[in-house]
Design an enzyme around this catalytic site. Structure first.
Site, PDB file in Angstrom:
ATOM      1  N   HIS A   1      -5.676 -33.888  25.975  1.00 32.99           N
ATOM      2  CA  HIS A   1      -4.761 -34.064  24.848  1.00 32.99           C
ATOM      3  C   HIS A   1      -3.893 -32.822  24.694  1.00 32.99           C
ATOM      4  CE1 HIS A   1      -8.444 -32.259  23.000  1.00 32.99           C
ATOM      5  NE2 HIS A   1      -7.531 -31.417  22.576  1.00 32.99           N
TER       6      HIS A   1
HETATM    7  C1  T46 Z   1      -9.053 -28.559  21.981  1.00 32.83           C
HETATM    8  C2  T46 Z   1     -10.160 -28.390  22.947  1.00 32.83           C
HETATM    9  C3  T46 Z   1     -10.139 -27.039  23.601  1.00 32.83           C
HETATM   10  C4  T46 Z   1     -13.960 -32.303  14.350  1.00 32.83           C
HETATM   11  O1  T46 Z   1     -14.387 -33.087  13.495  1.00 32.83           O
HETATM   12  N1  T46 Z   1     -13.476 -31.079  13.961  1.00 32.83           N
HETATM   13  C5  T46 Z   1     -12.981 -30.187  14.851  1.00 32.83           C
HETATM   14  O2  T46 Z   1     -12.560 -29.081  14.447  1.00 32.83           O
HETATM   15  C6  T46 Z   1     -12.974 -30.535  16.245  1.00 32.83           C
HETATM   16  C7  T46 Z   1     -12.404 -29.555  17.268  1.00 32.83           C
HETATM   17  C8  T46 Z   1     -13.453 -31.749  16.614  1.00 32.83           C
HETATM   18  N2  T46 Z   1     -13.936 -32.614  15.691  1.00 32.83           N
HETATM   19  C9  T46 Z   1     -14.520 -33.897  16.126  1.00 32.83           C
HETATM   20  C10 T46 Z   1     -13.529 -34.878  16.725  1.00 32.83           C
HETATM   21  C11 T46 Z   1     -14.373 -35.628  17.731  1.00 32.83           C
HETATM   22  O3  T46 Z   1     -15.054 -36.685  17.097  1.00 32.83           O
HETATM   23  O4  T46 Z   1     -15.456 -33.607  17.162  1.00 32.83           O
HETATM   24  C12 T46 Z   1     -15.424 -34.602  18.168  1.00 32.83           C
HETATM   25  C13 T46 Z   1     -15.123 -33.986  19.529  1.00 32.83           C
HETATM   26  O5  T46 Z   1     -13.768 -33.523  19.559  1.00 32.83           O
HETATM   27  P1  T46 Z   1     -12.821 -33.710  20.828  1.00 32.83           P
HETATM   28  O6  T46 Z   1     -13.141 -34.948  21.544  1.00 32.83           O
HETATM   29  O7  T46 Z   1     -11.391 -33.525  20.381  1.00 32.83           O
HETATM   30  O8  T46 Z   1     -13.273 -32.441  21.730  1.00 32.83           O
HETATM   31  P2  T46 Z   1     -12.618 -31.845  23.026  1.00 32.83           P
HETATM   32  O9  T46 Z   1     -13.615 -30.941  23.617  1.00 32.83           O
HETATM   33  O10 T46 Z   1     -12.029 -32.899  23.888  1.00 32.83           O
HETATM   34  O11 T46 Z   1     -11.373 -30.966  22.472  1.00 32.83           O
HETATM   35  C14 T46 Z   1     -11.606 -29.832  21.660  1.00 32.83           C
HETATM   36  C15 T46 Z   1     -10.637 -29.803  20.477  1.00 32.83           C
HETATM   37  O12 T46 Z   1     -10.687 -31.034  19.771  1.00 32.83           O
HETATM   38  C16 T46 Z   1      -9.209 -29.572  20.895  1.00 32.83           C
HETATM   39  O13 T46 Z   1      -8.411 -29.261  19.788  1.00 32.83           O
HETATM   40  O14 T46 Z   1      -7.981 -28.009  22.138  1.00 32.83           O
HETATM   41  O15 T46 Z   1     -11.453 -28.637  22.419  1.00 32.83           O
END
Ligand code: T46
Length: 135
Positions: free
Chosen positions: A52
């Site tokens: 993303h």
């Molecule tokens: C990024 C990379 C480096 C939250 O509720 N609060 C938060 O602050 C974050 C970061 C995530 N979430 C929830 C949203 C999803 O249900 O945690 C779950 C996993 O998040 P996500 O699938 O977006 O995780 P990554 O590892 O794909 O991405 C993350 C960050 O979201 C993103 O901003 O830049 O790490």
């Protein structure tokens, strides 16, 4: 645009071990006020994350243990770097597509973020990202 922007943190180690202090401000290491901190750990090696971009979010990613491979893409070029040092932060600006791969078992990725969590800030479709970033 230079996609890979490292921030070097000083290791304040002594014979007891190592310590890194992260400070924010104009003449300090992190160039934005930190509104949120999160960390990613126990990611399985076979798993990739990210896929993303963010419309309005600056982040600094620091691998405080282990390593992972980060891919950054600005819509025109794609680069990859290894995050493998607790004294190196990777500054990721707005509108940069990111992917994370090859997490080591012990990887702990600490992320300092300029904004609170907002799902509407995410662009999770690569074609949409390219259309928006290249217009
Ligand atoms: C990024 C990379 C480096 C939250 O509720 N609060 C938060 O602050 C974050 C970061 C995530 N979430 C929830 C949203 C999803 O249900 O945690 C779950 C996993 O998040 P996500 O699938 O977006 O995780 P990554 O590892 O794909 O991405 C993350 C960050 O979201 C993103 O901003 O830049 O790490």
């Amino acid at each position: 645009m230079n996609l890979v922007k490292w921030i070097d943190f000083q290791s304040l180690g002594d014979k007891r071990g190592s310590l890194v202090a992260v400070e924010i401000g104009m003449d300090k290491a992190v160039p934005f006020d930190i509104k949120r901190i999160y960390y990613i750990y126990r990611t399985m090696e076979s798993v990739s994350r990210g896929y993303h971009a963010h419309k309005n979010l600056k982040q600094v990613a620091i691998c405080v243990a282990g390593r992972c491979r980060m891919v950054l893409d600005d819509g025109k070029k794609r680069v990859e770097v290894w995050l493998d040092s607790p004294t190196k932060g990777l500054l990721i600006e707005d509108m940069v597509w990111r992917e994370m791969h090859d997490f080591s078992e012990d990887c702990v990725l600490l992320v300092l973020a300029s904004e609170h969590y907002d799902e509407s800030d995410y662009i999770r479709n690569y074609e949409r990202f390219r259309r928006e970033v290249l217009k």
